[in-house]
Write an enzyme that holds these catalytic residues in place. Structure first.
Site, mmCIF file in Angstrom:
data_model
loop_
_atom_site.group_PDB
_atom_site.id
_atom_site.type_symbol
_atom_site.label_atom_id
_atom_site.label_comp_id
_atom_site.label_asym_id
_atom_site.label_seq_id
_atom_site.Cartn_x
_atom_site.Cartn_y
_atom_site.Cartn_z
ATOM 1 N N ASN A 190 6.341 -11.422 2.404
ATOM 2 C CA ASN A 190 5.833 -10.057 2.222
ATOM 3 C C ASN A 190 6.000 -9.319 3.544
ATOM 4 O O ASN A 190 5.298 -9.606 4.502
ATOM 5 C CB ASN A 190 4.351 -10.114 1.819
ATOM 6 N N TRP A 191 6.919 -8.365 3.550
ATOM 7 C CA TRP A 191 7.213 -7.678 4.822
ATOM 8 C C TRP A 191 6.216 -6.571 5.147
ATOM 9 O O TRP A 191 6.281 -5.990 6.229
ATOM 10 C CB TRP A 191 8.623 -7.078 4.763
ATOM 11 N N LYS A 192 5.348 -6.239 4.210
ATOM 12 C CA LYS A 192 4.391 -5.141 4.454
ATOM 13 C C LYS A 192 5.165 -3.892 4.910
ATOM 14 O O LYS A 192 6.251 -3.643 4.414
ATOM 15 C CB LYS A 192 3.338 -5.558 5.476
ATOM 16 N N GLU A 233 -5.111 -15.740 -1.353
ATOM 17 C CA GLU A 233 -5.026 -15.284 0.027
ATOM 18 C C GLU A 233 -6.421 -14.925 0.540
ATOM 19 O O GLU A 233 -6.882 -13.797 0.344
ATOM 20 C CB GLU A 233 -4.128 -14.047 0.116
ATOM 21 N N HIS A 290 -2.544 -7.151 -3.639
ATOM 22 C CA HIS A 290 -2.661 -7.689 -2.277
ATOM 23 C C HIS A 290 -3.984 -7.220 -1.661
ATOM 24 O O HIS A 290 -4.419 -6.090 -1.900
ATOM 25 C CB HIS A 290 -1.481 -7.227 -1.425
ATOM 26 N N SER A 345 -1.640 -16.537 7.183
ATOM 27 C CA SER A 345 -1.165 -17.143 8.433
ATOM 28 C C SER A 345 -0.366 -18.432 8.210
ATOM 29 O O SER A 345 -0.523 -19.402 8.960
ATOM 30 C CB SER A 345 -2.334 -17.371 9.393
ATOM 31 N N GLU A 352 -4.699 -6.126 1.140
ATOM 32 C CA GLU A 352 -4.611 -4.856 1.894
ATOM 33 C C GLU A 352 -4.651 -3.665 0.931
ATOM 34 O O GLU A 352 -5.188 -2.615 1.266
ATOM 35 C CB GLU A 352 -3.340 -4.850 2.763
ATOM 36 N N GLY A 381 -3.069 -12.389 8.518
ATOM 37 C CA GLY A 381 -2.722 -11.705 9.764
ATOM 38 C C GLY A 381 -3.660 -12.033 10.912
ATOM 39 O O GLY A 381 -3.640 -11.357 11.939
HETATM 40 C C1 PEP Z 1 0.336 -11.566 3.490
HETATM 41 O O1 PEP Z 1 0.653 -10.465 3.889
HETATM 42 O O2 PEP Z 1 0.333 -11.769 2.264
HETATM 43 C C2 PEP Z 1 -0.011 -12.602 4.461
HETATM 44 C C3 PEP Z 1 -0.427 -13.752 4.027
HETATM 45 O O3 PEP Z 1 0.131 -12.299 5.803
HETATM 46 P P1 PEP Z 1 0.134 -13.333 7.050
HETATM 47 O O4 PEP Z 1 1.052 -14.479 6.655
HETATM 48 O O5 PEP Z 1 0.687 -12.547 8.186
HETATM 49 O O6 PEP Z 1 -1.256 -13.798 7.247
#
Ligand code: PEP
Length: 250
Positions: A9-11, A167, A95, A213, A97, A173
């Site tokens: 997931n590049w956000k 998640e 997600h 992460s 976010e 993050g």
């Molecule tokens: C994500 O954006 O879904 C995610 C898990 O981010 P990260 O791996 O950076 O924690």
């Protein structure tokens, strides 16, 4: 028996040119990879370029979000058919976010998932508790509610086009990965919840990814867990070498 998926997931990162550079580095690194499905979710503006770069490779392209209406006066939103047209096979939905900053709820997750499946996209539906919910002892009920409300009313055939991403918000993050034990125990809980709604065969078949992460040095211990069928990777998917090394976790 469940085929693993590693999804990036590049956000809100990467231009079209940066997307092309990423694929130029990633694709040669995946020559011998056959053990898992690979998905990359760039921002909307780079989807078509990513799909062009991924054509004929093992990589599928995903959007990061979608709207449920087929078209209309919904400024700033994007429809399923537009994503399909751009070359997407998947979309991420719900997600954390989106839930935290953009008002996503279990109800909008349900509507988006229904629209995605109807329009021919597979859905990666995210669930996960906040730090306060975990510390307060309500992590499992919160995640159960997200699964029940967001994914509780589909047919078994529709559900076969859904993967769930667990998640925990406190792990996204932050560099703080859930331990394999914590992740495995929530994945088992999610599978149990799916079994209660859809029965055993749907629960055994559904793929549940861990996100939070994930890095090259922790992916193997997560993937060794019985109920972890893949990973949704944010930060570590932005660089082709680290994403390739996560994909090659075995
Ligand atoms: C994500 O954006 O879904 C995610 C898990 O981010 P990260 O791996 O950076 O924690």
């Amino acid at each position: 028996m469940r085929r693993p998926i590693i999804a990036g997931n590049w956000k809100m990162f990467k231009t079209i040119a940066e997307t092309r550079q990423f694929f130029d580095a990633l694709i040669p690194a995946l020559q011998d990879v056959e053990h898992c499905d690979i998905v990359v979710a760039p921002p909307f503006t780079a989807l078509a370029a990513a799909a062009e770069e991924a054509e004929g490779t093992r990589v599928s392209i995903s959007a990061q979000d979608v709207y449920w209406e087929p078209q209309g006066a919904f400024t700033g939103e994007i429809a399923v058919r537009m994503l399909v047209d751009a070359g997407c096979a998947f979309t991420i939905i719900g997600h954390s976010e989106r839930r935290q900053y953009f008002g996503e709820t279990d109800q909008t997750v349900e509507k988006k998932t229904r629209a995605a499946l109807k329009g021919g996209l597979d859905a990666i539906v995210c669930v996960g508790e906040s730090l306060e919910e975990r510390d307060g002892g309500s992590a499992a009920p919160v995640v159960r509610r997200q699964v029940q409300n967001g994914l509780g009313a589909f047919s078994e055939a529709e559900l076969s086009h859904v993967a769930i991403a667990y998640e925990p918000v406190w792990a996204i993050g932050t560099g703080r990965t859930a331990t394999p034990e914590i992740a495995e125990s929530m994945h088992a809980e999610i599978r149990k919840t799916v079994a209660e709604i859809y029965g055993n065969s749907a629960a055994v078949a559904i793929r549940i990814l861990y996100g939070g992460s994930v890095k090259p040095d922790n992916i193997k211990s997560l993937m060794d867990c019985e109920n972890i069928d893949g990973a949704l990777v944010g930060g570590a998917s932005l660089e082709a070498a680290s994403f390739a090394s996560i994909i090659k976790y075995r």
